[in-house]
Design a protein around this motif. Sequence first.
Motif, short mmCIF file in Angstrom:
data_model
loop_
_atom_site.label_atom_id
_atom_site.label_comp_id
_atom_site.label_asym_id
_atom_site.label_seq_id
_atom_site.Cartn_x
_atom_site.Cartn_y
_atom_site.Cartn_z
N SER A 131 1.05 -1.21 -0.12
CA SER A 131 -0.06 0.31 -0.22
C SER A 131 0.80 1.34 -0.46
CB SER A 131 -0.85 -0.21 0.99
OG SER A 131 -0.35 -0.25 2.18
N TYR A 132 1.86 1.39 0.43
CA TYR A 132 2.99 1.96 0.12
C TYR A 132 3.42 2.68 -1.27
CZ TYR A 132 3.68 1.70 4.93
OH TYR A 132 4.16 1.90 6.11
N PRO A 133 3.53 4.08 -1.53
CA PRO A 133 3.48 4.56 -2.78
C PRO A 133 4.58 4.66 -3.03
CG PRO A 133 3.60 6.54 -1.14
CD PRO A 133 2.69 5.13 -0.37
N GLY A 134 5.11 4.52 -4.61
CA GLY A 134 6.66 4.45 -4.94
C GLY A 134 6.51 4.19 -6.67
N PRO A 135 7.84 5.01 -7.17
CA PRO A 135 7.80 4.27 -8.50
C PRO A 135 7.33 2.29 -8.87
CG PRO A 135 9.51 5.28 -7.87
CD PRO A 135 9.01 4.94 -6.21
N TYR A 146 20.09 1.17 -10.20
CA TYR A 146 20.05 1.87 -11.86
C TYR A 146 20.53 3.30 -11.57
CZ TYR A 146 18.36 3.61 -15.52
OH TYR A 146 18.65 4.66 -16.85
N TYR A 147 20.31 3.49 -10.42
CA TYR A 147 20.50 4.98 -10.16
C TYR A 147 21.52 5.18 -9.10
CZ TYR A 147 16.06 6.16 -12.11
OH TYR A 147 14.79 6.90 -13.35
N LEU A 178 21.53 8.78 -7.44
CA LEU A 178 20.12 7.89 -6.47
C LEU A 178 19.75 9.14 -5.21
CD1 LEU A 178 18.28 5.73 -5.65
CD2 LEU A 178 20.64 4.95 -4.02
N HIS A 179 21.10 9.91 -5.00
CA HIS A 179 20.04 10.62 -3.53
C HIS A 179 19.00 12.24 -4.41
CE1 HIS A 179 23.32 13.06 -5.89
NE2 HIS A 179 23.83 14.01 -5.58
N VAL A 180 19.45 12.31 -5.61
CA VAL A 180 18.66 13.83 -6.92
C VAL A 180 17.87 12.72 -6.93
CG1 VAL A 180 18.52 14.89 -8.68
CG2 VAL A 180 20.49 14.68 -7.44
N VAL A 181 17.35 11.31 -7.87
CA VAL A 181 16.15 10.52 -7.89
C VAL A 181 15.81 10.09 -6.29
CG1 VAL A 181 15.41 8.48 -8.26
CG2 VAL A 181 17.38 9.57 -9.61
N THR A 182 15.75 9.98 -5.34
CA THR A 182 15.36 10.00 -4.71
C THR A 182 14.55 11.42 -3.73
OG1 THR A 182 16.82 8.36 -3.06
CG2 THR A 182 15.69 9.55 -2.08
N TYR A 183 15.09 12.13 -3.95
CA TYR A 183 14.46 13.54 -3.31
C TYR A 183 13.43 14.19 -4.46
CZ TYR A 183 13.85 19.16 -3.33
OH TYR A 183 13.74 19.79 -3.46
N GLU A 184 13.19 13.34 -5.55
CA GLU A 184 12.22 13.98 -6.51
C GLU A 184 11.50 13.31 -6.45
OE1 GLU A 184 14.51 13.29 -10.48
OE2 GLU A 184 15.54 15.44 -10.27
N ASP A 185 11.50 11.59 -5.72
CA ASP A 185 10.82 10.83 -5.75
C ASP A 185 10.10 11.35 -4.19
OD1 ASP A 185 11.24 9.23 -8.64
OD2 ASP A 185 12.45 7.57 -6.61
N HIS A 186 10.35 11.81 -3.22
CA HIS A 186 9.86 12.25 -2.11
C HIS A 186 8.27 13.05 -2.61
CE1 HIS A 186 11.15 9.76 1.66
NE2 HIS A 186 12.25 9.93 1.27
N ARG A 187 9.03 14.61 -3.73
CA ARG A 187 8.28 15.12 -3.22
C ARG A 187 7.10 14.99 -4.33
NH1 ARG A 187 10.07 20.08 -3.63
NH2 ARG A 187 9.07 21.15 -5.72
N LYS A 188 7.06 13.67 -5.39
CA LYS A 188 6.02 13.37 -6.52
C LYS A 188 5.09 12.19 -5.21
CE LYS A 188 4.88 10.46 -10.01
NZ LYS A 188 5.92 9.28 -10.96
N TYR A 189 5.83 11.34 -4.28
CA TYR A 189 5.13 10.54 -3.18
C TYR A 189 4.61 11.11 -1.35
CZ TYR A 189 5.37 7.80 -7.48
OH TYR A 189 6.09 6.75 -8.64
N GLY A 190 5.76 11.91 -1.47
CA GLY A 190 5.38 12.24 0.12
C GLY A 190 6.55 11.84 0.68
N ARG A 191 5.71 11.84 2.23
CA ARG A 191 7.34 11.52 2.88
C ARG A 191 8.09 10.37 3.31
NH1 ARG A 191 5.14 15.11 8.63
NH2 ARG A 191 6.51 14.15 9.48
N VAL A 192 7.06 9.30 3.58
CA VAL A 192 7.94 7.89 2.93
C VAL A 192 7.46 6.91 1.90
CG1 VAL A 192 5.38 6.78 4.10
CG2 VAL A 192 6.86 5.87 4.61
N LEU A 193 8.22 6.46 0.67
CA LEU A 193 8.04 5.85 0.11
C LEU A 193 8.51 4.06 -0.54
CD1 LEU A 193 10.84 6.03 -2.48
CD2 LEU A 193 10.10 8.07 -1.96
#
Length: 509
Positions: A37-41, A53-54, A60-75
């Motif tokens: 049920s947790y959001p994420g790619p 891959y990242y 990976l640090h930049v992608v994680t930042y971008e993913d948090h902005r997209k999916y919220g504080r836990v992904l």
Amino acid sequence: MPTFQLILDLCKLLLAAFTLRCVLVYSYRIFLHPLHSYPGPFIAKLTDWYGAYYAIQRRLHVVTYEDHRKYGRVLRQGPNKLVFNSVEALHDIYQNDLLSKASSYLVTQVSPSIFNLFNVIDKRLHRTKRRIIGQGLNERAMRQFEPVMNEQITIFLKQLISCCQEGEPADMSDRCSWLGLDISGELGFGRGFELQTDTKNRWMPKGISTSNYRISVYIQFPALKHIGWEKLFLPIVLPKVLRFHRMVNGMIKARLAEEKHARPDLFSSVSDFKDPETGEGLSRRELWSESTFLIPAGGDTTSTLMAASFFYLSRYPPVYRRLATEIRNTFSAGAEIKSGPKLASCTYLRAVLEEALRITPPSGTTLWRDVPEDANSASPLIIDGHVIPPGTRVGLNIYTLHHNEEYFPEPFKFKPERWLPKENGLSAEETKRMHDAFSPFSIGSRACAGKAMVYLEASLVVAKTVWYFDFECVDEGESPVFQTEDQFGSRHSGPKLKFWLRGDMWKEL
């Protein structure tokens, strides 16, 4: 022909079985897994290849930042991985005795029986090692080591004088890397690598960078190491590895030939120390393993902090002028710049360093922790309000947290005044939350043991450079943000700075 047909049928059967297995496994991970049920790619729900891959791209640090902005504080960043982005999660994860360092860190072991502070999983053994190694890295040890550190810093300053006289800009990533590694060598083995003055060992930074890159990828996907694919690269990698080990072994033999306390290094500080709780000390092999680990750990951390500090000082003239005024009004000679009350009174210098650590953490990666499979279901683990199933791997990305607008307004702007309570415009509660989120050295029992060394070295280098020189950037067209690549540590280049001597101050060097 019948034999060929039999082989073909067998291959089809195996392919069908493999396909069925993938369908079952991936269906479970998408629909039935405890983390479903947790959001994420979407790809991250299926495989750890997402992180690998990242990591291979060093992004990976930049992608994680971008993913948090997209999916919220836990992904969800892997089938069994959760990444958080909150102060609450930072403390719930890294100050929790229930969690253990992720087993993936074992990929960094050189020998199955030898652990260092970085890869030891056993908590009791880690506490013992931490108390012992702490004797060589605490503030008292740093005061004893400071004269040796200053010898290397003086070489650094003299090299900048040469740049002034030749009219050549200096790449501060290179200069700071050579300095940081020479100081780490002095601390670990009683002698530097002469990187600042001789080109013969300047293959080391690139070799260490390659090793950190390899570790970064393996920690995201340990199976890559276990399948042994890197044996294909042994003809290229092995000569460099052997070269490094020959050099280290030579340094160990040279140090052992001296009296135990001949130099204020780790060997002197730790070799006689026994842990007060266990009565244990470190074997010679363990001690040299820790010393070898200190080379990239200490050199990489301090070089990133110093290079980032010079980058932002050269691009924020008001910050540069204020720091220069503080340093030049506090001291009357370069020789006065040393640890003590005067250096401690330079609050703006400390603010500059902390802002550099915030905006460019030396390690912007996710520090993974494992929830034990046998965790007590009667008292479930709760992280930032989420009940975490046993067997889950959890972590928090330092780069992402340090750029979280909830704690750091205008996160990509270099603002040292945010660390000065009377100037940051924040309430007492907001200031506390900001400090609670600041974790460049991590927190808890696994926090970086070399924090005192990093602050002392960076403070001396930046203060002395500002005392003896004026400088400006010569690569104005580049990004206003100091760019780093994540590889369990960081890789970077620049800034390129042009230096001018301040009067005759340099003559005292």
